[in-house]
Design a protein around this motif. Structure first.
Motif, short mmCIF file in Angstrom:
data_model
loop_
_atom_site.label_atom_id
_atom_site.label_comp_id
_atom_site.label_asym_id
_atom_site.label_seq_id
_atom_site.Cartn_x
_atom_site.Cartn_y
_atom_site.Cartn_z
N LYS A 101 0.86 -1.18 0.00
CA LYS A 101 0.00 0.00 0.00
C LYS A 101 0.89 1.23 0.00
O LYS A 101 1.97 1.21 0.61
N ASP A 102 0.43 2.29 -0.62
CA ASP A 102 1.22 3.51 -0.75
C ASP A 102 0.27 4.69 -0.65
O ASP A 102 -0.44 5.01 -1.60
N TRP A 103 0.23 5.30 0.54
CA TRP A 103 -0.74 6.36 0.82
C TRP A 103 -0.02 7.68 1.08
O TRP A 103 0.93 7.74 1.86
N GLY A 104 -0.50 8.75 0.49
CA GLY A 104 -0.02 10.08 0.82
C GLY A 104 1.28 10.44 0.11
O GLY A 104 1.80 9.70 -0.73
N THR A 105 1.78 11.63 0.47
CA THR A 105 3.02 12.14 -0.10
C THR A 105 3.88 12.72 1.01
O THR A 105 3.38 13.05 2.09
N MET A 115 -0.99 4.09 9.27
CA MET A 115 -0.75 4.61 7.93
C MET A 115 -1.58 5.86 7.68
O MET A 115 -1.10 6.85 7.11
N LYS A 116 -2.85 5.83 8.09
CA LYS A 116 -3.69 7.01 7.92
C LYS A 116 -3.16 8.17 8.76
O LYS A 116 -3.14 9.32 8.32
N LEU A 117 -2.71 7.86 9.99
CA LEU A 117 -2.13 8.89 10.85
C LEU A 117 -0.93 9.53 10.16
O LEU A 117 -0.79 10.77 10.16
N ALA A 118 -0.08 8.71 9.57
CA ALA A 118 1.10 9.24 8.89
C ALA A 118 0.71 10.08 7.68
O ALA A 118 1.20 11.21 7.49
N ALA A 119 -0.17 9.54 6.82
CA ALA A 119 -0.56 10.26 5.61
C ALA A 119 -1.29 11.57 5.94
O ALA A 119 -1.10 12.58 5.26
N ASP A 120 -2.09 11.55 7.00
CA ASP A 120 -2.82 12.75 7.42
C ASP A 120 -1.88 13.84 7.93
O ASP A 120 -2.26 15.02 7.98
N ASN A 121 -0.68 13.44 8.32
CA ASN A 121 0.28 14.39 8.89
C ASN A 121 1.45 14.68 7.96
O ASN A 121 2.52 15.08 8.41
N GLY A 122 1.22 14.48 6.66
CA GLY A 122 2.21 14.92 5.68
C GLY A 122 3.29 13.93 5.33
O GLY A 122 4.31 14.32 4.73
N PHE A 123 3.09 12.66 5.66
CA PHE A 123 4.06 11.63 5.32
C PHE A 123 3.51 10.73 4.21
O PHE A 123 2.30 10.67 3.98
N ARG A 124 4.41 10.02 3.57
CA ARG A 124 4.04 8.99 2.60
C ARG A 124 4.10 7.64 3.32
O ARG A 124 5.18 7.19 3.71
#
Length: 273
Positions: A15-19, A40-49
């Motif tokens: 899986k690959d979420w966010g940038t 993963m959602k926590l990371a993507a929501d805070n500006g991480f991939r």
């Protein structure tokens, strides 16, 4: 769905979420990348991939008969990192995944890995031996293998109680959480489930831990019934150069409930620091 094909032909689902700066999550046995969805959602929501893969033999990856060992797991992760051209990487590993990220970082991650976090991780080594007399007797791991062979569906249902600590008074972990553990366990190929027991219990990560020179956050529940804390986090913190240890009172092995809430706050703080 994205897949990576390894040198031996195994297809690794990821899986690959966010940038942003990449955070790679590595799951425990017998789970898959779904175990990390909240983080993963926590990371993507805070500006991480946020990137998480199903280890070979697990989840949606190829059900392999060979290569179910820690060196191959780390090589598979290295292949994923190469394919995605990742740098400035933060690694997060739970249980067996903690061993995987430690080995990857030590043997493949120089110049690419900048931080590591582990939770309930198996390093430095679990099994009892002459050089590790405090370890867990081999008979415990033999019984896990026997359970997997005899009736793995019931075995995973039973194991979920120890995994999440629902056999302790006052546990608030739901039946749904235990069912999710069973669901993921039943997606593991039999050969991979069986062989991975040796990989997580007998692999010695001592030299890998010593080789790490990046910040590492070592977390573990004080009531971990799967990976004994005295032979895991308490030893690992003394082997790394730049480590921070946090013990969560009363917390189990599985990342769920109030333990998950507290751990996720600490992970986010570590990622952003």
């Amino acid at each position: 769905m994205p897949y990576l094909t390894t040198a031996d032909g195994a297809e690794i689902f990821y899986k690959d979420w966010g940038t942003g700066q990449p955070i790679i999550f590595s799951h425990g046995w017998p789970l898959n990348s779904d175990a990390w969805d909240v983080e993963m959602k926590l990371a993507a929501d805070n500006g991480f991939r946020a990137i998480a893969h199903d280890r070979r033999g697990h989840g949606r990856s190829t059900s392999t008969y060979t290569g179910n060992d820690m060196d191959t797991y780390a090589a598979d992760l290295a292949a994923l990192v190469d394919a995605l051209n990742l740098t400035d990487i933060i690694l997060v590993g739970h249980s067996t995944g903690g061993g995987e990220v430690v080995r990857f970082a030590a043997q493949h991650g120089a110049g690419r890995v900048v931080k590591i976090a582990t939770a309930g991780a198996v390093p430095p080594v679990m099994v009892k031996s002459d050089t590790n007399p405090e370890g867990t007797p081999i008979e415990v791991f033999d019984s896990i293998r026997a359970g997997v062979l005899a009736d793995r569906s019931q075995f995973y249902q039973d194991l979920s109680a120890q995994f999440f600590g629902t056999n302790r008074e006052g546990s608030t972990i739901s039946q749904g959480q235990r069912d999710q553990f069973w669901r993921q366990g039943m997606q593991v190929g039999l050969a991979a489930a069986y062989d991975c027991v040796k990989a997580f219990s007998e692999t010695d990560f001592t030299e890998d831990l010593k080789a790490l020179d990046v910040p590492i956050f070592i977390a573990q529940g004080a009531d971990d019934q799967i990976v004994p804390i005295d032979d895991a986090a308490m030893k690992s913190i003394n082997l790394v150069k730049n480590g921070t240890l946090k013990v969560y009172p009363g917390a189990p092995h599985g990342i769920a409930g109030s333990y998950q809430q507290e751990l996720d706050k600490d992970l986010l703080e570590f990622w952003l620091s």
